[in-house]
Design a protein around this motif. Structure first.
Motif, PDB file in Angstrom:
ATOM      1  N   LEU A 196      46.928  49.272  -6.654  1.00 37.62           N
ATOM      2  CA  LEU A 196      46.373  48.121  -5.875  1.00 37.62           C
ATOM      3  C   LEU A 196      46.575  46.757  -6.721  1.00 37.62           C
ATOM      4  O   LEU A 196      45.614  46.881  -7.902  1.00 37.62           O
ATOM      5  CB  LEU A 196      45.024  48.257  -5.226  1.00 37.62           C
ATOM      6  CG  LEU A 196      44.568  47.037  -4.330  1.00 37.62           C
ATOM      7  CD1 LEU A 196      45.346  46.501  -3.375  1.00 37.62           C
ATOM      8  CD2 LEU A 196      43.177  47.428  -3.977  1.00 37.62           C
ATOM      9  N   LEU A 197      47.393  45.657  -6.532  1.00 36.26           N
ATOM     10  CA  LEU A 197      47.105  44.431  -7.256  1.00 36.26           C
ATOM     11  C   LEU A 197      46.423  43.533  -6.094  1.00 36.26           C
ATOM     12  O   LEU A 197      47.218  43.343  -5.161  1.00 36.26           O
ATOM     13  CB  LEU A 197      48.236  43.970  -7.816  1.00 36.26           C
ATOM     14  CG  LEU A 197      48.971  44.909  -8.869  1.00 36.26           C
ATOM     15  CD1 LEU A 197      50.542  44.267  -9.069  1.00 36.26           C
ATOM     16  CD2 LEU A 197      48.236  44.388 -10.067  1.00 36.26           C
ATOM     17  N   ASP A 198      45.190  43.170  -6.417  1.00 39.60           N
ATOM     18  CA  ASP A 198      44.633  42.329  -5.015  1.00 39.60           C
ATOM     19  C   ASP A 198      44.817  40.958  -5.176  1.00 39.60           C
ATOM     20  O   ASP A 198      44.182  40.383  -4.299  1.00 39.60           O
ATOM     21  CB  ASP A 198      43.146  42.906  -5.680  1.00 39.60           C
ATOM     22  CG  ASP A 198      42.394  42.054  -6.755  1.00 39.60           C
ATOM     23  OD1 ASP A 198      43.247  41.498  -7.385  1.00 39.60           O
ATOM     24  OD2 ASP A 198      41.230  42.454  -6.904  1.00 39.60           O
TER      25      ASP A 198
ATOM     26  N   ALA B 271      43.973  43.786 -13.420  1.00 42.80           N
ATOM     27  CA  ALA B 271      44.881  44.970 -13.352  1.00 42.80           C
ATOM     28  C   ALA B 271      44.896  45.782 -12.268  1.00 42.80           C
ATOM     29  O   ALA B 271      44.011  45.865 -11.444  1.00 42.80           O
ATOM     30  CB  ALA B 271      44.789  45.579 -14.783  1.00 42.80           C
ATOM     31  N   ALA B 272      46.221  46.530 -12.127  1.00 40.51           N
ATOM     32  CA  ALA B 272      46.259  47.336 -11.060  1.00 40.51           C
ATOM     33  C   ALA B 272      45.257  48.631 -11.108  1.00 40.51           C
ATOM     34  O   ALA B 272      44.793  49.072 -12.137  1.00 40.51           O
ATOM     35  CB  ALA B 272      47.556  47.980 -10.851  1.00 40.51           C
ATOM     36  N   ARG B 273      44.928  48.940  -9.811  1.00 40.33           N
ATOM     37  CA  ARG B 273      43.892  50.216  -9.766  1.00 40.33           C
ATOM     38  C   ARG B 273      44.314  51.045  -8.678  1.00 40.33           C
ATOM     39  O   ARG B 273      45.037  50.622  -7.679  1.00 40.33           O
ATOM     40  CB  ARG B 273      42.351  49.804  -9.568  1.00 40.33           C
ATOM     41  CG  ARG B 273      42.069  48.957  -8.381  1.00 40.33           C
ATOM     42  CD  ARG B 273      40.710  48.528  -8.280  1.00 40.33           C
ATOM     43  NE  ARG B 273      40.444  48.141  -7.175  1.00 40.33           N
ATOM     44  CZ  ARG B 273      40.483  46.849  -6.750  1.00 40.33           C
ATOM     45  NH1 ARG B 273      41.237  46.100  -7.254  1.00 40.33           N
ATOM     46  NH2 ARG B 273      39.815  46.444  -5.504  1.00 40.33           N
TER      47      ARG B 273
ATOM     48  N   PHE C 145      55.660  37.447 -17.749  1.00 40.92           N
ATOM     49  CA  PHE C 145      54.346  37.500 -17.688  1.00 40.92           C
ATOM     50  C   PHE C 145      53.982  38.919 -17.053  1.00 40.92           C
ATOM     51  O   PHE C 145      55.066  39.616 -16.637  1.00 40.92           O
ATOM     52  CB  PHE C 145      53.807  36.529 -16.789  1.00 40.92           C
ATOM     53  CG  PHE C 145      54.686  35.916 -15.833  1.00 40.92           C
ATOM     54  CD1 PHE C 145      55.307  36.705 -14.654  1.00 40.92           C
ATOM     55  CD2 PHE C 145      55.073  34.671 -15.834  1.00 40.92           C
ATOM     56  CE1 PHE C 145      56.091  36.378 -13.864  1.00 40.92           C
ATOM     57  CE2 PHE C 145      56.115  34.203 -14.683  1.00 40.92           C
ATOM     58  CZ  PHE C 145      56.448  34.941 -13.733  1.00 40.92           C
ATOM     59  N   PRO C 146      52.669  39.330 -17.119  1.00 43.95           N
ATOM     60  CA  PRO C 146      52.474  40.871 -16.233  1.00 43.95           C
ATOM     61  C   PRO C 146      52.732  40.677 -14.764  1.00 43.95           C
ATOM     62  O   PRO C 146      52.608  39.642 -14.254  1.00 43.95           O
ATOM     63  CB  PRO C 146      51.020  40.940 -16.999  1.00 43.95           C
ATOM     64  CG  PRO C 146      50.972  40.083 -18.017  1.00 43.95           C
ATOM     65  CD  PRO C 146      51.647  38.861 -17.726  1.00 43.95           C
ATOM     66  N   LEU C 147      52.977  41.930 -14.411  1.00 46.96           N
ATOM     67  CA  LEU C 147      53.189  42.046 -13.002  1.00 46.96           C
ATOM     68  C   LEU C 147      51.917  41.462 -12.131  1.00 46.96           C
ATOM     69  O   LEU C 147      51.882  40.660 -11.185  1.00 46.96           O
ATOM     70  CB  LEU C 147      53.281  43.386 -12.504  1.00 46.96           C
ATOM     71  CG  LEU C 147      53.732  43.573 -10.963  1.00 46.96           C
ATOM     72  CD1 LEU C 147      55.014  42.950 -10.616  1.00 46.96           C
ATOM     73  CD2 LEU C 147      53.732  45.227 -10.726  1.00 46.96           C
ATOM     74  N   ALA C 148      50.552  41.707 -12.567  1.00 49.44           N
ATOM     75  CA  ALA C 148      49.480  41.012 -12.059  1.00 49.44           C
ATOM     76  C   ALA C 148      49.395  39.661 -11.981  1.00 49.44           C
ATOM     77  O   ALA C 148      48.988  39.094 -10.997  1.00 49.44           O
ATOM     78  CB  ALA C 148      48.121  41.644 -12.610  1.00 49.44           C
TER      79      ALA C 148
END
Length: 487
Positions: free
Chosen positions: A14-16, A21-23, A397-400
């Motif tokens: 999950l990227l909210d 960061a994803a969780r 850049f990061p995916l988030a």
């Protein structure tokens, strides 16, 4: 026994939308909303009418395309395949001073309003009638709308190559105020275009004055994206300060070869302005722009591809330089013969796009032109390109961060309440994608191609896109302006 949830999406990364960061989580939907987010795996699959297994996939908020020209298409082509197929669940229309409403035409739509279609596409004399048309069409994506300055000018002025009179400004303001009462996000301008260029700053200052009381904003296609860009930015900032509203610079770029490399000073100007007022920008992830064929942009410094032409329809898809050589005329004379026409301008460099796209003030907009017979590939591919080419492959850049630029930051900037984040109680606009394979398939020669790696898209809780195909469900709605966070 009735199910507790309509849909359960299990075991996703999950990227909210916040940039966090994803969780790993399960997400349950009910009545169009995100009902529960659980990281313990405690939600019983039997509690949901439908279960989607998301193992190995990313779940994020649906993407918000903050810069579109889908104004008439959301009604006339409500399936909205170019956007839904790339994970877009909300489009913002009315950009660049061009809007479908409020508009009353006495003839053909003036350039660049012709990007939205021919005269028969403009059938909304007030903003309320446009809202009602969107609701009746029920497009596959949500729609929020700005009001275009050029549209207002065309309603009230007998000719557009001059400044508006005080009486004309008052009439434009009355139309803008009606639109704000019915949920418009704010005012947009396209001061670079011939039919708005003669509008002095004072005209826009006066027109923008009702925005603050409505909690609206000012979005602008700058008067220049070329050598005079810093002066044009100063004008935009002045309008925002006068009106006491946030400023959004549309498709920020350094256009033209003499302008290449200036993105650092351009972004420094954004940073400086942010110390005194709320300022943001959007950007599309390509080094080519697309619009109507404009004599001011005709040059031999870079390739210009003609995408359509009323003067010579057979020349669509060819380079302007090739057409000029065939006709044995210079570029400007060839362009005159082709007009009105559309064009793709390969006018930017990669380093500038990288800097602008990665800047903290930048969100993503496609600026796609859905009525162009040979559209720029951004219409079908902008958002997967950010995730695949820029975040994964180039590691810009990061995916988030990429997801935040396409969801949460966009929703907050434009006042889209309950959107842009995966949070309990928020609307279930969601996209499920494969971070390893997502990519834009659209190209300049074959632009109408759906993206790869989009597994599923939900709009207001309804599964609308599944494995590269629409489900046939159209659950979009008109989104009025909502509460805006404090600057």
């Amino acid at each position: 026994m009735p199910h507790l949830f309509d849909t359960l999406i299990r075991c996703v990364m999950l990227l909210d939308g916040s940039g966090a960061a994803a969780r790993m989580a399960d997400v349950a939907l009910r009545d169009g909303l995100i009902a529960r987010i659980d990281e313990s795996g405690a939600i019983d699959p039997d509690a949901a009418a439908h279960v989607v297994e998301g193992h190995g996939l990313v779940l994020s908020p649906g993407f918000i395309d903050v810069h579109t020209h889908d104004d008439t298409n959301v009604v006339r082509q409500p399936e909205m395949t170019p956007k839904l197929s790339q994970g877009v669940t909300t489009v913002i229309v009315g950009n660049c001073g061009i809007s479908a409403a409020p508009v009353v035409l006495s003839g053909d739509p003036p350039d660049p309003m012709n990007l939205l279609g021919h005269a028969d596409a403009f059938c909304y004399p007030d903003f309320r009638s446009y809202v009602e048309a969107v609701e009746a069409a029920q497009p596959a994506v949500n729609v929020a709308a700005l009001v275009g300055h050029t549209a207002l000018r065309s309603n009230q002025m007998d000719q557009l190559d001059r400044a508006a009179t005080p009486a004309e400004i008052a009439a434009m303001r009355a139309q803008l105020e009606e639109a704000l009462q019915h949920g418009a996000l704010g005012l947009s301008t396209g001061l670079a275009y011939a039919n708005a260029f003669s509008a002095p700053t004072e005209e826009v200052l006066a027109l923008a004055e009702p925005l603050a009381n409505a909690g609206a904003l000012y979005a602008t296609h700058l008067r220049s994206e070329f050598a005079e860009i810093l002066d044009a930015m100063d004008e935009a900032f002045r309008i925002g300060r006068h009106a006491r509203v946030p400023v959004v610079i549309s498709h920020l770029k350094c256009a033209g070869v003499p302008n290449w490399g200036r993105s650092t000073e351009v972004l420094d100007a954004v940073d400086a302005a942010q110390r005194w007022q709320p300022v943001g920008c959007d950007c599309y992830p390509y080094t080519a722009s697309s619009s109507t064929l404009d004599l001011k942009q005709v040059t031999s410094d870079f390739d210009i591809m003609v995408t359509w032409s009323e003067g010579a329809p057979e020349m669509g898809g060819r380079l302007l330089a090739e057409i000029a050589a065939e006709w044995q005329v210079d570029l400007h004379e060839a362009a005159r013969r082709l007009m009105p026409a559309g064009a793709v301008y390969h006018c930017m460099e990669d380093a500038d796009v990288d800097r602008i796209l990665s800047h903290p003030a930048t969100v993503v907009g496609s600026d796609g032109l859905p009525n162009d017979p040979l559209p720029h590939p951004r219409l079908w591919g902008a958002f997967p390109r950010v995730l695949g080419h820029y975040a994964r492959d180039r590691e810009l850049f990061p995916l988030a961060v990429a997801v935040n630029k396409m969801t949460g930051m966009s929703a907050e900037r434009f006042g889209l309440a309950g959107r842009g984040f995966v949070r309990e109680g928020y609307w279930a606009d969601l996209v499920l994608f494969d971070a390893d394979t997502i990519r834009d398939a659209a190209s300049f020669t074959d632009p109408m191609q759906p993206a790869e790696g989009i597994a599923a898209v939900w709009v207001n809780g309804e599964l609308s896109w599944l494995q590269r195909q629409p489900t046939g469900l159209r659950a979009g709605r008109f989104l009025p302006r909502g509460p805006r966070p404090a600057a």
